[in-house]
Design a protein around this motif. Structure first.
Motif, PDB file in Angstrom:
ATOM      1  N   ILE A 218       0.837  -1.343  -0.124  1.00 21.73           N
ATOM      2  CA  ILE A 218      -0.065  -0.143   0.004  1.00 21.73           C
ATOM      3  C   ILE A 218       0.873   1.329  -0.135  1.00 21.73           C
ATOM      4  O   ILE A 218       1.674   1.327   0.745  1.00 21.73           O
ATOM      5  CB  ILE A 218      -0.650  -0.092   1.146  1.00 21.73           C
ATOM      6  CG1 ILE A 218      -1.821  -1.422   1.375  1.00 21.73           C
ATOM      7  CG2 ILE A 218      -1.936   1.263   1.268  1.00 21.73           C
ATOM      8  CD1 ILE A 218      -2.183  -1.607   2.632  1.00 21.73           C
ATOM      9  N   TYR A 219       0.799   2.125  -0.955  1.00 19.86           N
ATOM     10  CA  TYR A 219       1.875   3.200  -1.252  1.00 19.86           C
ATOM     11  C   TYR A 219       1.158   4.143  -0.164  1.00 19.86           C
ATOM     12  O   TYR A 219       0.145   4.361   0.160  1.00 19.86           O
ATOM     13  CB  TYR A 219       1.811   3.687  -2.547  1.00 19.86           C
ATOM     14  CG  TYR A 219       2.727   3.030  -3.501  1.00 19.86           C
ATOM     15  CD1 TYR A 219       4.105   2.981  -3.360  1.00 19.86           C
ATOM     16  CD2 TYR A 219       2.212   2.118  -4.422  1.00 19.86           C
ATOM     17  CE1 TYR A 219       5.068   2.463  -4.206  1.00 19.86           C
ATOM     18  CE2 TYR A 219       3.097   1.394  -5.426  1.00 19.86           C
ATOM     19  CZ  TYR A 219       4.520   1.571  -5.151  1.00 19.86           C
ATOM     20  OH  TYR A 219       5.330   1.023  -6.012  1.00 19.86           O
ATOM     21  N   PRO A 220       1.945   5.151   0.094  1.00 18.55           N
ATOM     22  CA  PRO A 220       1.843   6.029   1.149  1.00 18.55           C
ATOM     23  C   PRO A 220       0.466   6.778   0.918  1.00 18.55           C
ATOM     24  O   PRO A 220      -0.201   7.460   1.600  1.00 18.55           O
ATOM     25  CB  PRO A 220       3.064   7.087   1.230  1.00 18.55           C
ATOM     26  CG  PRO A 220       4.008   6.272   0.637  1.00 18.55           C
ATOM     27  CD  PRO A 220       3.536   5.297  -0.205  1.00 18.55           C
TER      28      PRO A 220
ATOM     29  N   GLY B 260       2.382  -8.949 -17.026  1.00 18.95           N
ATOM     30  CA  GLY B 260       0.815  -8.403 -17.005  1.00 18.95           C
ATOM     31  C   GLY B 260       0.871  -7.251 -17.567  1.00 18.95           C
ATOM     32  O   GLY B 260       2.027  -6.450 -17.986  1.00 18.95           O
ATOM     33  N   PRO B 261      -0.368  -6.541 -17.828  1.00 18.58           N
ATOM     34  CA  PRO B 261      -0.342  -5.096 -18.298  1.00 18.58           C
ATOM     35  C   PRO B 261       0.286  -4.027 -17.462  1.00 18.58           C
ATOM     36  O   PRO B 261       0.589  -4.428 -16.541  1.00 18.58           O
ATOM     37  CB  PRO B 261      -1.806  -4.900 -18.604  1.00 18.58           C
ATOM     38  CG  PRO B 261      -2.471  -5.815 -18.009  1.00 18.58           C
ATOM     39  CD  PRO B 261      -1.538  -6.716 -17.434  1.00 18.58           C
ATOM     40  N   SER B 262       0.391  -3.014 -18.229  1.00 20.68           N
ATOM     41  CA  SER B 262       1.107  -1.887 -17.379  1.00 20.68           C
ATOM     42  C   SER B 262       0.305  -1.399 -16.115  1.00 20.68           C
ATOM     43  O   SER B 262      -0.868  -1.368 -16.360  1.00 20.68           O
ATOM     44  CB  SER B 262       1.089  -0.658 -18.344  1.00 20.68           C
ATOM     45  OG  SER B 262       1.711   0.394 -17.743  1.00 20.68           O
ATOM     46  N   GLY B 263       1.035  -1.392 -15.102  1.00 22.30           N
ATOM     47  CA  GLY B 263       0.277  -0.942 -13.762  1.00 22.30           C
ATOM     48  C   GLY B 263      -0.261  -2.101 -12.970  1.00 22.30           C
ATOM     49  O   GLY B 263      -0.799  -1.765 -12.061  1.00 22.30           O
ATOM     50  N   CYS B 264       0.193  -3.357 -13.327  1.00 19.69           N
ATOM     51  CA  CYS B 264      -0.549  -4.454 -12.700  1.00 19.69           C
ATOM     52  C   CYS B 264       0.261  -4.797 -11.278  1.00 19.69           C
ATOM     53  O   CYS B 264      -0.144  -5.760 -10.618  1.00 19.69           O
ATOM     54  CB  CYS B 264      -0.698  -5.640 -13.359  1.00 19.69           C
ATOM     55  SG  CYS B 264       0.853  -6.393 -13.811  1.00 19.69           S
ATOM     56  N   GLY B 265       1.377  -4.111 -11.108  1.00 15.13           N
ATOM     57  CA  GLY B 265       2.361  -4.330 -10.128  1.00 15.13           C
ATOM     58  C   GLY B 265       3.452  -5.205 -10.002  1.00 15.13           C
ATOM     59  O   GLY B 265       3.885  -5.763  -9.122  1.00 15.13           O
ATOM     60  N   LYS B 266       3.688  -5.246 -11.532  1.00 11.30           N
ATOM     61  CA  LYS B 266       4.984  -6.206 -11.316  1.00 11.30           C
ATOM     62  C   LYS B 266       6.441  -5.638 -10.767  1.00 11.30           C
ATOM     63  O   LYS B 266       6.820  -6.320  -9.913  1.00 11.30           O
ATOM     64  CB  LYS B 266       5.343  -6.472 -12.998  1.00 11.30           C
ATOM     65  CG  LYS B 266       4.079  -6.997 -13.739  1.00 11.30           C
ATOM     66  CD  LYS B 266       4.419  -6.866 -15.433  1.00 11.30           C
ATOM     67  CE  LYS B 266       4.643  -5.573 -15.883  1.00 11.30           C
ATOM     68  NZ  LYS B 266       3.541  -4.890 -16.318  1.00 11.30           N
ATOM     69  N   SER B 267       6.569  -4.178 -11.198  1.00 12.97           N
ATOM     70  CA  SER B 267       7.627  -3.707 -10.739  1.00 12.97           C
ATOM     71  C   SER B 267       7.800  -3.391  -9.317  1.00 12.97           C
ATOM     72  O   SER B 267       8.736  -3.484  -8.668  1.00 12.97           O
ATOM     73  CB  SER B 267       7.947  -2.298 -11.374  1.00 12.97           C
ATOM     74  OG  SER B 267       7.905  -2.523 -12.636  1.00 12.97           O
ATOM     75  N   THR B 268       6.495  -3.181  -8.714  1.00 16.02           N
ATOM     76  CA  THR B 268       6.354  -2.786  -7.402  1.00 16.02           C
ATOM     77  C   THR B 268       6.756  -4.200  -6.362  1.00 16.02           C
ATOM     78  O   THR B 268       7.417  -4.183  -5.548  1.00 16.02           O
ATOM     79  CB  THR B 268       4.947  -2.656  -6.783  1.00 16.02           C
ATOM     80  OG1 THR B 268       4.651  -1.471  -7.612  1.00 16.02           O
ATOM     81  CG2 THR B 268       4.825  -2.424  -5.463  1.00 16.02           C
TER      82      THR B 268
HETATM   83  P1  ATP Z   1       4.527  -1.093 -15.887  1.00 16.49           P
HETATM   84  O1  ATP Z   1       4.677  -2.065 -16.774  1.00 16.49           O
HETATM   85  O2  ATP Z   1       3.981   0.178 -16.461  1.00 16.49           O
HETATM   86  O3  ATP Z   1       5.925  -0.741 -15.229  1.00 16.49           O
HETATM   87  P2  ATP Z   1       3.913  -2.429 -13.357  1.00 16.49           P
HETATM   88  O4  ATP Z   1       2.874  -3.511 -13.493  1.00 16.49           O
HETATM   89  O5  ATP Z   1       5.311  -2.588 -13.077  1.00 16.49           O
HETATM   90  O6  ATP Z   1       3.648  -1.435 -14.764  1.00 16.49           O
HETATM   91  P3  ATP Z   1       3.884  -0.970 -10.886  1.00 16.49           P
HETATM   92  O7  ATP Z   1       5.031  -0.070 -11.399  1.00 16.49           O
HETATM   93  O8  ATP Z   1       4.309  -1.980  -9.961  1.00 16.49           O
HETATM   94  O9  ATP Z   1       3.174  -1.480 -12.293  1.00 16.49           O
HETATM   95  O10 ATP Z   1       2.789   0.107 -10.530  1.00 16.49           O
HETATM   96  C1  ATP Z   1       1.599  -0.626  -9.933  1.00 16.49           C
HETATM   97  C2  ATP Z   1       0.455   0.204  -9.598  1.00 16.49           C
HETATM   98  O11 ATP Z   1       1.121   1.189  -8.310  1.00 16.49           O
HETATM   99  C3  ATP Z   1       0.248   1.391 -10.483  1.00 16.49           C
HETATM  100  O12 ATP Z   1      -1.189   1.552 -10.803  1.00 16.49           O
HETATM  101  C4  ATP Z   1       1.148   2.560 -10.407  1.00 16.49           C
HETATM  102  O13 ATP Z   1       0.494   3.851 -10.739  1.00 16.49           O
HETATM  103  C5  ATP Z   1       1.038   2.447  -8.858  1.00 16.49           C
HETATM  104  N1  ATP Z   1       2.290   3.231  -8.133  1.00 16.49           N
HETATM  105  C6  ATP Z   1       3.432   2.911  -8.416  1.00 16.49           C
HETATM  106  N2  ATP Z   1       4.432   3.474  -7.549  1.00 16.49           N
HETATM  107  C7  ATP Z   1       3.715   4.566  -6.823  1.00 16.49           C
HETATM  108  C8  ATP Z   1       4.079   5.430  -5.633  1.00 16.49           C
HETATM  109  N3  ATP Z   1       5.202   5.554  -5.274  1.00 16.49           N
HETATM  110  N4  ATP Z   1       2.827   5.878  -5.177  1.00 16.49           N
HETATM  111  C9  ATP Z   1       1.671   5.511  -5.596  1.00 16.49           C
HETATM  112  N5  ATP Z   1       1.296   4.550  -6.450  1.00 16.49           N
HETATM  113  C10 ATP Z   1       2.234   4.201  -6.988  1.00 16.49           C
END
Ligand code: ATP
Length: 364
Positions: free
Chosen positions: A12-14, A37-45
């Protein structure tokens, strides 16, 4: 015991955004895992939590059986390659690779041996004196990989490392990374939104959507046994065709055609769907031209054909239902003609129209 273990991980981001929900995964030593997964699905997080660059909101992350949530990124014995190679522009390829080891105070002759060995694995021996600007994108990417593997860490994390390369370089680097993984043997987690990279490189794929894992399995499992419509549509190119219809009298309609589902479903399962919505799925490559046995046979108008060399994509209209078929280029039908095609029963996927889960029980 698994080498890496993620139990009930949440992020959970701040700002309150819940980016990763209840992520559970056990990774064996030496596995090549791809998060897709598609952009924004949480992979990088998720990857950044494993790297220690992002704190874990709740859940437990263990390396080799030991809780690692509170361990800093430097102590995790992890190397990471990002989308941007972040090479030092004023340093030679040699120095870029040697830099991390120099900082650690490793002896020069040990560094030299390691740089030479890594350069040999990566085919960079002839480029060691060059500056990054005098390298192609693929070569720079290899230097970035070299800088990571030279440290001989146990865990290797890669976040979209090929996205800055052109299509041909990506194909080459894909097999190079697989080859390096075979030689080096480090446990690897690789993030991509490209299903082809996931299919070709992974031992196991983790397919994600909206912060939730959808399915974990081998490339074979995700392609042939998708658990839901999302995975079925995400894996495969062109994507699986879907047709939604209400079940009436044990039949669903595709355009004007009625398909008797008794051919693919057991009677009691079929009866339980009477009056409910069901989705028929079939892959473009899972169809055959003409009228075949043990198949649903449909008529369609050919709207467009795309010759790709090894096959042709045929865009058809089945009385208002748009679909794509993949055919042998030598059998490419003419545009604006009406054709018959077959979907063998074994290539038919059925999904619950409400839950979007695959209907597996009750299949014939
Ligand atoms: P991409 O392929 O575009 O890199 P991803 O699957 O790696 O996408 P993440 O970068 O993990 O996605 O982001 C997951 C979700 O968390 C997204 O909706 C993004 O906007 C959100 N997010 C990422 N970093 C932060 C942050 N520092 N604060 C709030 N939300 C964030």
């Amino acid at each position: 015991m698994a080498y890496l273990s993620l139990k009930g991980i949440n992020k959970i981001y701040p700002n309150g955004f819940h980016a990763v929900h209840d992520f559970n995964l056990e990774i064996e030593r030496g596995e090549f895992i791809v998060f897709v997964g598609p952009s924004g699905c949480g992979k990088s997080t998720t990857l950044r939590m494993i790297a220690g660059l992002e704190n874990i909101s709740n859940g437990e992350f263990c390396i080799d059986g030991k809780r690692a949530n509170e361990i800093g990124p430097r102590e995790r014995e992890i190397a990471m390659v990002f989308q941007s190679y972040a090479l030092y522009p004023h340093m030679s390829v040699y120095d870029n690779m040697a830099f991390g080891l120099s900082l650690q105070g490793v002896d020069d002759d040990v560094i030299d041996r390691k740089v030479q060995e890594t350069a040999r694995i990566l085919g960079l021996t002839d480029y060691l004196d060059r500056k990054p600007r005098a390298l192609s994108g693929g070569q720079r990417q290899r230097v970035a990989v070299g800088r990571a593997i030279i440290r001989k860490v146990g865990i290797f994390l890669m976040d979209e490392p090929l996205s800055n390369l052109d299509a041909k370089q990506r194909v080459t680097m894909r097999s190079e990374i697989t080859d390096i993984h075979r030689k080096v043997g480090a446990t690897t987690i690789y993030v991509t939104h490209d299903q082809t990279e996931a299919m070709t490189m992974a031992d196991r794929i983790v397919c994600m959507k909206d912060g939730y894992i959808q399915q974990v399995g081998t490339p074979y499992d995700l392609y042939f046994k998708p658990v839901n419509m999302f995975v079925a549509g995400f894996i495969g190119e062109p994507p699986m065709n879907f047709v939604t219809s209400e079940v009436k009298g044990g039949k669903i309609t595709v355009g004007k055609a009625e398909l008797d589902l008794n051919a693919v479903l057991k009677a009691d399962t079929l009866a339980s769907y009477e009056g409910k919505k069901m989705v028929l799925g079939f892959r473009p490559e899972g169809t055959e031209l003409g009228e075949q046995a043990e198949s649903f046979v449909l008529n369609a108008d050919v709207e467009l054909t795309e010759l790709l060399g090894d096959n042709t994509n045929v865009y058809v209209d089945i009385d208002g239902v748009k679909s794509i078929l993949k055919v042998d280029p030598h059998d490419t039908p003419a545009m604006d003609t009406n054709i018959k095609f077959s979907i063998p029963y074994k290539n038919v996927y059925l999904f619950d129209g409400e839950t979007e889960f695959v209907i597996e029980e009750g299949r014939k």
